[in-house]
Design a protein around this motif. Structure first.
Motif, PDB file in Angstrom:
ATOM      1  N   PHE A  32       0.818  -1.212   0.000  1.00  0.00           N
ATOM      2  CA  PHE A  32       0.000   0.000   0.000  1.00  0.00           C
ATOM      3  C   PHE A  32       0.856   1.268   0.000  1.00  0.00           C
ATOM      4  CE2 PHE A  32      -3.620  -2.729   1.249  1.00  0.00           C
ATOM      5  CZ  PHE A  32      -4.552  -2.236   0.341  1.00  0.00           C
ATOM      6  N   ARG A  33       2.043   1.215   0.601  1.00  0.00           N
ATOM      7  CA  ARG A  33       2.903   2.389   0.505  1.00  0.00           C
ATOM      8  C   ARG A  33       3.355   2.579  -0.944  1.00  0.00           C
ATOM      9  NH1 ARG A  33       7.773   3.008   4.661  1.00  0.00           N
ATOM     10  NH2 ARG A  33       8.659   1.272   3.459  1.00  0.00           N
ATOM     11  N   ALA A  34       3.667   1.470  -1.609  1.00  0.00           N
ATOM     12  CA  ALA A  34       4.031   1.556  -3.021  1.00  0.00           C
ATOM     13  C   ALA A  34       2.857   2.073  -3.847  1.00  0.00           C
ATOM     14  CB  ALA A  34       4.479   0.183  -3.525  1.00  0.00           C
ATOM     15  N   TYR A  35       1.666   1.562  -3.564  1.00  0.00           N
ATOM     16  CA  TYR A  35       0.469   1.999  -4.285  1.00  0.00           C
ATOM     17  C   TYR A  35       0.214   3.485  -4.045  1.00  0.00           C
ATOM     18  CZ  TYR A  35      -4.431   2.022  -5.819  1.00  0.00           C
ATOM     19  OH  TYR A  35      -5.614   2.313  -6.457  1.00  0.00           O
ATOM     20  N   PHE A  36       0.342   3.917  -2.807  1.00  0.00           N
ATOM     21  CA  PHE A  36       0.147   5.324  -2.454  1.00  0.00           C
ATOM     22  C   PHE A  36       1.110   6.212  -3.244  1.00  0.00           C
ATOM     23  CE2 PHE A  36       1.592   8.997  -0.069  1.00  0.00           C
ATOM     24  CZ  PHE A  36       0.419   9.607   0.341  1.00  0.00           C
ATOM     25  N   TYR A  37       2.383   5.856  -3.221  1.00  0.00           N
ATOM     26  CA  TYR A  37       3.374   6.706  -3.882  1.00  0.00           C
ATOM     27  C   TYR A  37       3.257   6.643  -5.399  1.00  0.00           C
ATOM     28  CZ  TYR A  37       6.122   8.938  -0.271  1.00  0.00           C
ATOM     29  OH  TYR A  37       6.533   9.790   0.736  1.00  0.00           O
ATOM     30  N   PHE A  38       2.853   5.504  -5.927  1.00  0.00           N
ATOM     31  CA  PHE A  38       2.673   5.419  -7.378  1.00  0.00           C
ATOM     32  C   PHE A  38       1.562   6.354  -7.836  1.00  0.00           C
ATOM     33  CE2 PHE A  38       1.027   2.846 -11.140  1.00  0.00           C
ATOM     34  CZ  PHE A  38       1.982   3.351 -12.013  1.00  0.00           C
ATOM     35  N   GLU A  39       0.471   6.417  -7.079  1.00  0.00           N
ATOM     36  CA  GLU A  39      -0.596   7.355  -7.420  1.00  0.00           C
ATOM     37  C   GLU A  39      -0.103   8.798  -7.349  1.00  0.00           C
ATOM     38  OE1 GLU A  39      -4.139   6.565  -5.063  1.00  0.00           O
ATOM     39  OE2 GLU A  39      -4.975   5.674  -6.881  1.00  0.00           O
ATOM     40  N   LYS A  40       0.675   9.126  -6.339  1.00  0.00           N
ATOM     41  CA  LYS A  40       1.208  10.486  -6.230  1.00  0.00           C
ATOM     42  C   LYS A  40       2.148  10.793  -7.398  1.00  0.00           C
ATOM     43  CE  LYS A  40      -0.593  12.097  -2.385  1.00  0.00           C
ATOM     44  NZ  LYS A  40      -1.761  11.200  -2.429  1.00  0.00           N
ATOM     45  N   ARG A  81      12.700  11.864  -9.133  1.00  0.00           N
ATOM     46  CA  ARG A  81      11.671  10.945  -9.615  1.00  0.00           C
ATOM     47  C   ARG A  81      12.146   9.490  -9.568  1.00  0.00           C
ATOM     48  NH1 ARG A  81       7.174  11.548 -13.158  1.00  0.00           N
ATOM     49  NH2 ARG A  81       6.566   9.487 -13.905  1.00  0.00           N
ATOM     50  N   GLN A  82      13.330   9.224 -10.082  1.00  0.00           N
ATOM     51  CA  GLN A  82      13.811   7.844 -10.107  1.00  0.00           C
ATOM     52  C   GLN A  82      14.064   7.309  -8.701  1.00  0.00           C
ATOM     53  OE1 GLN A  82      17.136   7.586 -12.839  1.00  0.00           O
ATOM     54  NE2 GLN A  82      15.760   7.330 -14.601  1.00  0.00           N
ATOM     55  N   GLN A 118       2.122   9.472 -10.409  1.00  0.00           N
ATOM     56  CA  GLN A 118       1.355   9.637 -11.641  1.00  0.00           C
ATOM     57  C   GLN A 118       0.685  11.001 -11.705  1.00  0.00           C
ATOM     58  OE1 GLN A 118      -0.884   5.931 -10.861  1.00  0.00           O
ATOM     59  NE2 GLN A 118      -0.482   5.391 -12.986  1.00  0.00           N
ATOM     60  N   ARG A 119       0.252  11.486 -10.571  1.00  0.00           N
ATOM     61  CA  ARG A 119      -0.507  12.743 -10.550  1.00  0.00           C
ATOM     62  C   ARG A 119       0.395  13.980 -10.532  1.00  0.00           C
ATOM     63  NH1 ARG A 119      -5.844  13.714  -9.752  1.00  0.00           N
ATOM     64  NH2 ARG A 119      -6.450  15.769  -8.982  1.00  0.00           N
ATOM     65  N   PHE A 120       1.451  13.928  -9.721  1.00  0.00           N
ATOM     66  CA  PHE A 120       2.251  15.131  -9.489  1.00  0.00           C
ATOM     67  C   PHE A 120       3.694  15.038  -9.978  1.00  0.00           C
ATOM     68  CE2 PHE A 120      -0.931  15.104  -6.005  1.00  0.00           C
ATOM     69  CZ  PHE A 120      -1.608  16.267  -6.339  1.00  0.00           C
ATOM     70  N   GLY A 121       4.141  13.862 -10.389  1.00  0.00           N
ATOM     71  CA  GLY A 121       5.551  13.721 -10.727  1.00  0.00           C
ATOM     72  C   GLY A 121       6.378  13.545  -9.472  1.00  0.00           C
ATOM     73  N   LYS A 122       7.423  14.313  -9.317  1.00  0.00           N
ATOM     74  CA  LYS A 122       8.289  14.198  -8.133  1.00  0.00           C
ATOM     75  C   LYS A 122       7.512  14.535  -6.856  1.00  0.00           C
ATOM     76  CE  LYS A 122      11.362  17.127  -9.559  1.00  0.00           C
ATOM     77  NZ  LYS A 122      12.586  17.964  -9.580  1.00  0.00           N
TER      78      LYS A 122
END
Length: 578
Positions: A126-134, A163-164, A136-140
């Protein structure tokens, strides 16, 4: 206890102390302390069950309305190019992250090693899912892997991380989860296979995002996607759902009340008994809620049943409805109303209801029996991760790395075509003769694998239609101009009487001026220029007053950060162009 009921109860319990938090520096879960919790497997399960609220609700099926996949009576701000910087909100919310990090700082107090491994993996998923959504939406975004003291100004005002770096941390969390979680087939619970599916998705997203922006190092993300996809393809219990009924298997996968776990890796659960519903029936059948429809350019992209291209024929945009949908990829007739369509559990054949769709192409995906047509009463479980996406991820990542083989296609994308009795995609034929119709939508695709990449994109848009992928695909492909193309609907040759079901009976009448006398029950009547508009080629024009749209390549791929967040943290810079 039935898992749907357990999940529902856990979510309610969690919301009692989680749903009101809005900022990163709030105290975490005041009712839960390390001293009175985190002892048993049940404690760990109950806490992590609250994270499932992170998953989308209705946006699983109407998220595509942000894009050119689902056209409504009002275009989205993304399509119109009219997004504004919000004062607050806007997706810049961190409440779940603090709860996840709080769990990860305390869950090892339990003496149950198996539970710690599994639920530690759930939290990292879920932490990975949370950050992936962020991402996708905001970039860095700033990466936090621990809870932050409200007085820790340095942490609370840290700048956005590279980002990386963020993507690598996401993959690190997923690799830990894959290594430690249970390898169970649980359609409503996070497992090792869910983490593999998310890794497949993240790797493809970032790899193509960076490739189409000439960022060095993109290859490792495509390779990560391939590795995760291969593990699911070769060593998991999942497969493309295929009973041999090509006329129904695709639609059955989405209108089944209970998720079909042959293919669906993780689903969001709904229940009539627990009064947990969504509104897909109402959304697609009523004339008072958006009137969603498939656009003509997507209808045009479905291949003929023999694998040939519909758009290779002359005047393909001026072919009457019953002829244009005849002998096409069977997913078309299992996604929109075509001749022979009837509601689930019924036998009466129905024409498209032009009052319920602005394009004339009425959506049927996820739609079930009429008893569930009331707003909020649909109970089909909705897919969050499914094997069909994974095989598409695999084929695309291989194609983008120029390592795709015919064998790769036969073990991935062609499984989806086989479900609907479509000929297999030939790598050689695709690359020798790229489709100009699809190529026009994606002018930045080139190279020796151009034809294959275009065919994979065709397949992805068709197969994953209405599953909330289109916006993210447009972003990662750097294909925003595709959203500015003219939007059109069904071809209707002007005022007259029409049979849209091919049963010899008139079911639609278009007229100009005075409404006809002696209206016949069961026939739809529409005034041209008022109830619907036709362009100069007699195509339905859903938005005649708003047909000139723009997409700003310098800013529109990301969302703006709310103003208040820039004031609270002066080290956070606004996204470019905003």
């Amino acid at each position: 206890m039935n898992y749907k009921r357990l999940l529902f109860i856990a979510a309610i319990c969690f919301s009692l102390f989680a749903c009101s938090k809005e900022f990163l520096d709030k105290e975490p879960l005041s009712e839960v302390t390390p001293e009175n919790f985190f002892s048993t497997a049940s404690d760990l399960q109950l806490y992590t069950n609250g994270f499932y609220r992170m998953f989308p609700h209705t946006s699983i099926y109407n998220g595509d309305s942000r894009t050119d996949n689902i056209i409504q009576n009002q275009l989205s701000d993304e399509m119109r190019g009219t997004r504004l910087i919000p004062t607050s909100g806007g997706g810049w919310s961190w409440e779940y992250l603090r709860d996840i990090n709080f769990f990860l700082e305390n869950y090892e107090r339990s003496n149950d090693e198996a539970a710690k491994n599994h639920y530690g993996g759930v939290a990292r998923f879920f932490r990975a899912y949370f950050y992936f959504e962020k991402l996708q939406r905001f970039g860095k975004v700033p990466w936090y892997d621990s809870t932050i003291d409200p007085t820790d100004k340095e942490s609370l005002t840290k700048p956005r991380d590279n980002r990386q770096f963020v993507v690598d941390k996401i993959l690190e969390d997923l690799d830990w989860a894959i290594e430690n979680m249970k390898a169970d087939q649980q359609v409503y619970e996070i497992t090792k296979y869910t983490a593999l599916a998310l890794k497949s998705r993240v790797g493809l997203y970032e790899g193509t995002y960076e490739k189409y922006r000439d960022i060095d190092g993109y290859q490792k993300y495509l390779e990560a996607s391939i590795k995760a996809s291969e593990e699911l393809i070769n060593n998991s219990p999942y497969a493309v759902y295929n009973t041999g009924n090509a006329q129904a298997d695709y639609s059955s996968l989405f209108n089944s009340h209970a998720a079909i776990d042959t293919e669906i890796i993780l689903a969001k659960a709904y229940s009539e008994a627990l009064n947990i519903g969504h509104n897909v029936n109402y959304y697609t059948t009523t004339s008072s809620y958006g009137r969603p429809g498939m656009p003509k350019d997507l209808v045009n992209s479905y291949l003929n049943t023999d694998g040939s291209r519909f758009t290779d024929q002359e005047n393909y945009n001026q072919i009457f409805f019953t002829d244009e949908v005849d002998n096409r990829d069977l997913r078309l007739s299992q996604t929109i109303r075509t001749p022979g369509y009837s509601r689930k559990g019924q036998s009466m054949e129905l024409a498209p209801n032009l009052g319920a769709t602005v394009t004339g192409y009425q959506i049927t995906k996820y739609v079930t029996e009429p008893v569930y047509d009331t707003n909020g009463q649909s109970i089909t479980d909705l897919p969050l991760f499914r094997f069909g996406e994974v095989v598409l991820n695999y084929a695309e990542a291989k194609a983008e790395l120029n390592t795709l083989s015919q064998e790769d296609l036969d073990h991935s994308l062609n499984l989806l075509r086989s479900r609907v009795d479509m000929p297999s995609l030939s790598l050689e034929m695709a690359n020798n003769n790229p489709d100009p119709f699809i190529g026009y939508q994606y002018p930045n695709v080139d190279g020796s694998n151009k034809g294959a990449i275009l065919e994979i994109r065709r397949e992805r848009r068709i197969e994953l239609y209405m599953e909330n992928f289109r916006w993210d695909d447009i972003v990662r492909w750097k294909a925003g101009e595709a959203l500015t193309q003219p939007i059109r609907g069904m071809y209707l040759p002007g005022p007259g009487e029409y049979d849209l079901t091919e049963d010899g009976e008139i079911n639609v009448v278009l007229y100009e001026g005075e409404r006809p006398d002696n209206l016949i029950t069961g026939i739809q009547y529409y005034e041209v220029g008022s109830d619907l508009s036709l362009d100069e080629n007699n195509l339905i024009e859903p938005h005649p007053d708003f047909d000139n749209r723009t997409f700003n390549e310098n800013k529109d791929y990301l969302y703006p950060i709310p103003r208040i967040e820039l004031q609270l943290n002066p080290n956070i810079e606004q996204n470019p162009g905003w």
